[in-house]
Design an enzyme around this catalytic site. Structure first.
Site, PDB file in Angstrom:
ATOM      1  N   ASN A   1       0.864  -1.184   0.000  1.00 54.41           N
ATOM      2  CA  ASN A   1       0.000   0.000   0.000  1.00 54.41           C
ATOM      3  C   ASN A   1       0.897   1.229   0.000  1.00 54.41           C
ATOM      4  O   ASN A   1       1.493   1.562   1.019  1.00 54.41           O
ATOM      5  CB  ASN A   1      -0.894  -0.029   1.250  1.00 54.41           C
ATOM      6  CG  ASN A   1      -1.734   1.238   1.377  1.00 54.41           C
ATOM      7  OD1 ASN A   1      -1.849   2.013   0.424  1.00 54.41           O
ATOM      8  ND2 ASN A   1      -2.323   1.443   2.549  1.00 54.41           N
TER       9      ASN A   1
ATOM     10  N   LYS B   1       0.053   4.243  -0.284  1.00 51.74           N
ATOM     11  CA  LYS B   1      -0.616   5.423   0.310  1.00 51.74           C
ATOM     12  C   LYS B   1      -0.380   6.647  -0.582  1.00 51.74           C
ATOM     13  O   LYS B   1      -0.324   6.513  -1.804  1.00 51.74           O
ATOM     14  CB  LYS B   1      -0.126   5.648   1.739  1.00 51.74           C
ATOM     15  CG  LYS B   1      -0.124   4.373   2.586  1.00 51.74           C
ATOM     16  CD  LYS B   1       0.069   4.652   4.039  1.00 51.74           C
ATOM     17  CE  LYS B   1       0.277   3.342   4.774  1.00 51.74           C
ATOM     18  NZ  LYS B   1      -0.049   3.415   6.178  1.00 51.74           N
TER      19      LYS B   1
ATOM     20  N   SER C   1       3.021  -2.396  10.214  1.00 52.14           N
ATOM     21  CA  SER C   1       4.460  -2.281  10.474  1.00 52.14           C
ATOM     22  C   SER C   1       5.256  -3.551  10.149  1.00 52.14           C
ATOM     23  O   SER C   1       6.244  -3.841  10.816  1.00 52.14           O
ATOM     24  CB  SER C   1       4.708  -1.849  11.926  1.00 52.14           C
ATOM     25  OG  SER C   1       4.171  -0.564  12.156  1.00 52.14           O
TER      26      SER C   1
ATOM     27  N   GLY D   1       1.758   1.897  10.795  1.00 52.85           N
ATOM     28  CA  GLY D   1       2.639   3.057  10.737  1.00 52.85           C
ATOM     29  C   GLY D   1       3.278   3.422  12.072  1.00 52.85           C
ATOM     30  O   GLY D   1       3.846   4.507  12.218  1.00 52.85           O
TER      31      GLY D   1
ATOM     32  N   GLU E   1      -7.104   4.208   7.619  1.00 51.68           N
ATOM     33  CA  GLU E   1      -6.900   5.654   7.398  1.00 51.68           C
ATOM     34  C   GLU E   1      -8.134   6.276   6.753  1.00 51.68           C
ATOM     35  O   GLU E   1      -8.447   7.446   7.005  1.00 51.68           O
ATOM     36  CB  GLU E   1      -5.619   5.882   6.569  1.00 51.68           C
ATOM     37  CG  GLU E   1      -4.378   5.650   7.443  1.00 51.68           C
ATOM     38  CD  GLU E   1      -3.133   5.197   6.700  1.00 51.68           C
ATOM     39  OE1 GLU E   1      -3.073   5.320   5.468  1.00 51.68           O
ATOM     40  OE2 GLU E   1      -2.206   4.703   7.384  1.00 51.68           O
TER      41      GLU E   1
ATOM     42  N   HIS F   1      -9.804   0.694   4.590  1.00 55.20           N
ATOM     43  CA  HIS F   1      -8.516   0.922   5.263  1.00 55.20           C
ATOM     44  C   HIS F   1      -8.729   1.824   6.480  1.00 55.20           C
ATOM     45  O   HIS F   1      -9.539   2.756   6.443  1.00 55.20           O
ATOM     46  CB  HIS F   1      -7.513   1.556   4.293  1.00 55.20           C
ATOM     47  CG  HIS F   1      -6.114   1.541   4.838  1.00 55.20           C
ATOM     48  ND1 HIS F   1      -5.669   2.507   5.708  1.00 55.20           N
ATOM     49  CD2 HIS F   1      -5.089   0.663   4.667  1.00 55.20           C
ATOM     50  CE1 HIS F   1      -4.408   2.215   6.041  1.00 55.20           C
ATOM     51  NE2 HIS F   1      -4.042   1.107   5.423  1.00 55.20           N
TER      52      HIS F   1
ATOM     53  N   GLU G   1      -5.528  -5.723  10.005  1.00 52.43           N
ATOM     54  CA  GLU G   1      -4.575  -4.650  10.296  1.00 52.43           C
ATOM     55  C   GLU G   1      -4.953  -3.984  11.623  1.00 52.43           C
ATOM     56  O   GLU G   1      -5.794  -3.081  11.644  1.00 52.43           O
ATOM     57  CB  GLU G   1      -4.617  -3.592   9.191  1.00 52.43           C
ATOM     58  CG  GLU G   1      -4.263  -4.106   7.825  1.00 52.43           C
ATOM     59  CD  GLU G   1      -3.710  -3.000   6.936  1.00 52.43           C
ATOM     60  OE1 GLU G   1      -2.562  -3.133   6.514  1.00 52.43           O
ATOM     61  OE2 GLU G   1      -4.408  -2.010   6.703  1.00 52.43           O
TER      62      GLU G   1
HETATM   63  C1  PEP Z   1      -1.049  -0.072   5.774  1.00 51.06           C
HETATM   64  O1  PEP Z   1      -1.160   1.125   5.589  1.00 51.06           O
HETATM   65  O2  PEP Z   1      -1.877  -0.853   5.294  1.00 51.06           O
HETATM   66  C2  PEP Z   1       0.084  -0.541   6.575  1.00 51.06           C
HETATM   67  C3  PEP Z   1       0.099  -1.786   6.961  1.00 51.06           C
HETATM   68  O3  PEP Z   1       1.065   0.379   6.856  1.00 51.06           O
HETATM   69  P1  PEP Z   1       2.463   0.108   7.597  1.00 51.06           P
HETATM   70  O4  PEP Z   1       3.042  -1.158   7.037  1.00 51.06           O
HETATM   71  O5  PEP Z   1       3.290   1.310   7.278  1.00 51.06           O
HETATM   72  O6  PEP Z   1       2.157  -0.034   9.056  1.00 51.06           O
END
Ligand code: PEP
Length: 253
Positions: free
Chosen positions: A9, A11, A214, A174, A98, A96, A168
């Site tokens: 992703n 972003k 992460s 993040g 976000e 997601h 997630e």
């Molecule tokens: C994501 O945005 O789906 C995600 C898993 O981000 P990160 O790996 O940066 O935590």
């Protein structure tokens, strides 16, 4: 049997040149390193068509990061499933955290988006996961089950062919704080159990459930070796060629 998948992703990152460079370099690497898990990348919407044309779909699939709840019309700034389908796109993230956090995404809007995606044969990568306080108050299994079932309304399940779920935990996205392999595995097993109880063995066995939050080159291998973790949805580390390719090789194809 279900696919092993590593999805990146991106972003709201990368210039046009950087996006093309990363996607084409990855494409070459995936071509040279077969057999490999399915690789999907989700760039910003303005790059979708160029990347669809710029990579070989047998090596890299392209996904949208979001889709409108509406079919078409006066919804300035939005992109419909019909439009995604019209450029030949086969995957989209939906729900997601976000989007939930910054754009008022609710379980109801996620369900509407799922319906749009299925109407246009686009495979959703459905993102679900609990907040930190929900885990601390021991509600995480219920929260995730509820998000899953709200997204899979009967009219959607009727047409359900392909589904990818990404677990997630919001507290891991993040933050550099990855869920432990045990925490991730027990939630993935729970999600698969819910799919089994509600929709039957075929969907439970065929749905790839990805872990996101992460993931990096040093945590990927142990996470991906868990029996119910079929790969990852990777944010920050998917922007770095070395890290992302190392994450992909951490999973047995
Ligand atoms: C994501 O945005 O789906 C995600 C898993 O981000 P990160 O790996 O940066 O935590």
């Amino acid at each position: 049997m279900r696919d092993k998948i590593v999805a990146g992703n991106w972003k709201m990152n990368l210039s046009f040149e950087e996006a093309i460079h990363l996607a084409t370099t990855l494409n070459g690497w995936v071509a040279d390193n077969q057999p490999i898990p399915q690789v999907i990348i989700a760039p910003s919407a303005i790059y979708l068509q160029t990347l669809l044309e710029g990579v070989d779909e047998q090596y890299i699939k392209i996904a949208a990061q979001d889709v409108s709840t509406h079919e078409k019309g006066a919804y300035t700034g939005e992109i419909s499933a019909q439009q995604l389908d019209s450029i030949g796109l086969d995957y989209s993230l939906v729900g997601h955290s976000e989007q939930r956090q910054y754009h008022g995404e609710t379980d109801e809007t996620v369900a509407q988006k799922m319906e749009q995606l299925y109407a246009h044969q686009i495979t959703p990568i459905l993102c679900i996961g609990e907040q930190l306080e929900e885990r601390q108050s021991d509600r995480h299994f219920d929260v995730v089950k509820n998000q899953l079932l709200q997204a899979l309304k009967p009219q959607i399940v009727e047409n359900l062919t392909n589904l990818i779920v990404a677990y997630e935990p919001v507290w891991a996205i993040g933050t550099g704080q990855t869920a432990s392999p045990e925490q991730a595995q027990e939630m993935h097993a729970h999600i698969r159990q819910v799919l089994l109880e509600e929709f039957g063995v075929e969907l439970a066995n065929n749905t790839s459930i990805l872990y996101g939050g992460s993931v990096n080159a040093s945590t990927a291998e142990e996470l991906f070796s868990q029996p119910d973790i079929d790969g990852g949805l990777v944010g920050g580390a998917s922007l770095k060629y070395e890290d992302f390719t190392q994450i992909i090789t951490s999973i047995k194809a």
